[in-house]
Write an enzyme that holds these catalytic residues in place. Structure first.
Site, mmCIF file in Angstrom:
data_model
loop_
_atom_site.group_PDB
_atom_site.id
_atom_site.type_symbol
_atom_site.label_atom_id
_atom_site.label_comp_id
_atom_site.label_asym_id
_atom_site.label_seq_id
_atom_site.Cartn_x
_atom_site.Cartn_y
_atom_site.Cartn_z
ATOM 1 C CD GLN A 122 -2.960 1.085 0.187
ATOM 2 O OE1 GLN A 122 -3.357 0.000 -0.234
ATOM 3 N NE2 GLN A 122 -3.392 2.238 -0.296
ATOM 4 C CB SER B 98 -5.520 0.224 2.464
ATOM 5 O OG SER B 98 -6.180 -0.636 1.545
ATOM 6 C CG HIS C 249 -7.712 -3.488 -0.700
ATOM 7 N ND1 HIS C 249 -8.324 -4.480 -1.429
ATOM 8 C CD2 HIS C 249 -8.254 -2.325 -1.133
ATOM 9 C CE1 HIS C 249 -9.196 -3.945 -2.279
ATOM 10 N NE2 HIS C 249 -9.168 -2.624 -2.113
ATOM 11 C CD GLU D 239 -12.716 3.004 -4.190
ATOM 12 O OE1 GLU D 239 -12.708 1.837 -3.737
ATOM 13 O OE2 GLU D 239 -11.743 3.766 -4.126
HETATM 14 ZN ZN LIG Z 1 -10.670 -1.517 -3.109
#
Ligand SMILES: [Zn+2]
Length: 296
Positions: free
Chosen positions: A177, A203, A205, A261
């Site tokens: 990241q 993040s 993720h 998103e």
């Molecule tokens: Zn994403």
């Protein structure tokens, strides 16, 4: 004298017989009383304390601690008993940053205020058995096992609907990241980079609970147009059935801190996903509404 005793005994026996015939329970009562007299348990209080303090049988101590269901609920409702309460999920670093402490929770809340520790790596990461937008082995194919299994179920349901879905980006380490963010910041500046890309530690993720999805119809890219495809629309309406939410919805940019998103799915479990979907809220708003977090 003997005759008199015999007469009294006969009267007592006679009374017992009459009582028993009139009410059969009387015999039981008389028998119990006789037994208790023999055992020395004639005091009502001591019998009560025997029943209620069987574990802590101090003579003469009749105090009882009774927990009613209501008391229990009140206890559970207090923040210190809620593992998801703000103070149970966060520490404040000396530099003022909020550091997440419930890193392994399936409901971990990561955003521009709440940072994962740099050394945090989720426990069990696996590659879900779904179609990816690229071949071969890569870190970003991985997800936490709970999320991976749910994603497989989602893909199976999507296949039945003849949808063209591809997974493209799942787990991302802190170091990766950082490399992505630094490259973007170099190109367009830190502020611009942070509108679409997270600071390292911020993040989702990194939790292994998020997966970006795309389609060959948008050439495997992460673009807003994905939300207008049949695939994007189906995800918006159905992801919660598999325990996922669209983490950065349209119109909630000021709440989440990120642009819309339609491709970013976050696993939170079916119950929470359904709540968030039904109410049309974000994960941040869920924590404010349900777990009394400070207002965003
Ligand atoms: Zn994403």
């Amino acid at each position: 004298m003997q005759k008199r005793i015999l007469l009294i005994c006969s009267i007592i026996v006679g009374m017992i017989i009459i009582l028993t015939v009139a009410n059969p329970k009387s015999l039981m009562v008389i028998t119990t009383m006789a037994q208790e007299y023999v055992n020395g348990y004639v005091n009502d209080d001591s019998r009560a304390s025997d029943k209620n303090n069987s574990q802590n049988n101090k003579p003469g101590d009749n105090k009882q601690e009774i927990t009613t269901p209501k008391d229990k609920n009140q206890k559970d409702g207090q923040p210190q008993d809620n593992p998801l309460a703000f103070e149970n999920t966060t520490t404040i670093h000396k530099n003022g940053k909020q550091i997440i402490t419930n890193t392994d929770s399936l409901l971990v809340l990561v955003n521009k205020k709440r940072n994962l520790p740099a050394d945090y790596v989720p426990g069990k990461l696996v590659i879900p058995n779904v179609s990816f937008s690229f071949p071969g082995e890569h870190q970003k194919k991985y997800l936490r096992s709970e999320a991976a299994q749910a994603l497989e179920e989602l893909f199976q349901a999507a296949k039945k609907e003849k949808l063209d879905l591809l997974a493209t980006s799942g787990y991302r380490s802190y170091q990766r990241q950082k490399a992505i963010f630094d490259a973007k910041a170099k190109a367009i500046g830190v502020e611009g980079a942070n509108r679409t890309s997270a600071y390292p530690g911020q993040s989702e993720h990194q939790t292994g609970l998020a997966m970006d999805l795309t389609s060959t119809k948008v050439s495997g890219q992460l673009v807003e147009k994905f939300g207008e495809l049949k695939e994007g629309k189906w995800l918006k309406e159905n992801a919660h059935k598999f325990g996922f939410i669209i983490r950065y919805p349209k119109g909630k940019e000021t709440v989440t801190g990120y642009n819309y998103e339609p491709w970013h799915l976050r696993f939170v479990g079916k119950e929470t996903a359904e709540y968030i979907f039904t109410k049309g809220i974000t994960l941040e708003e869920y924590f404010v509404q349900v777990h009394d977090y400070p207002q965003i």
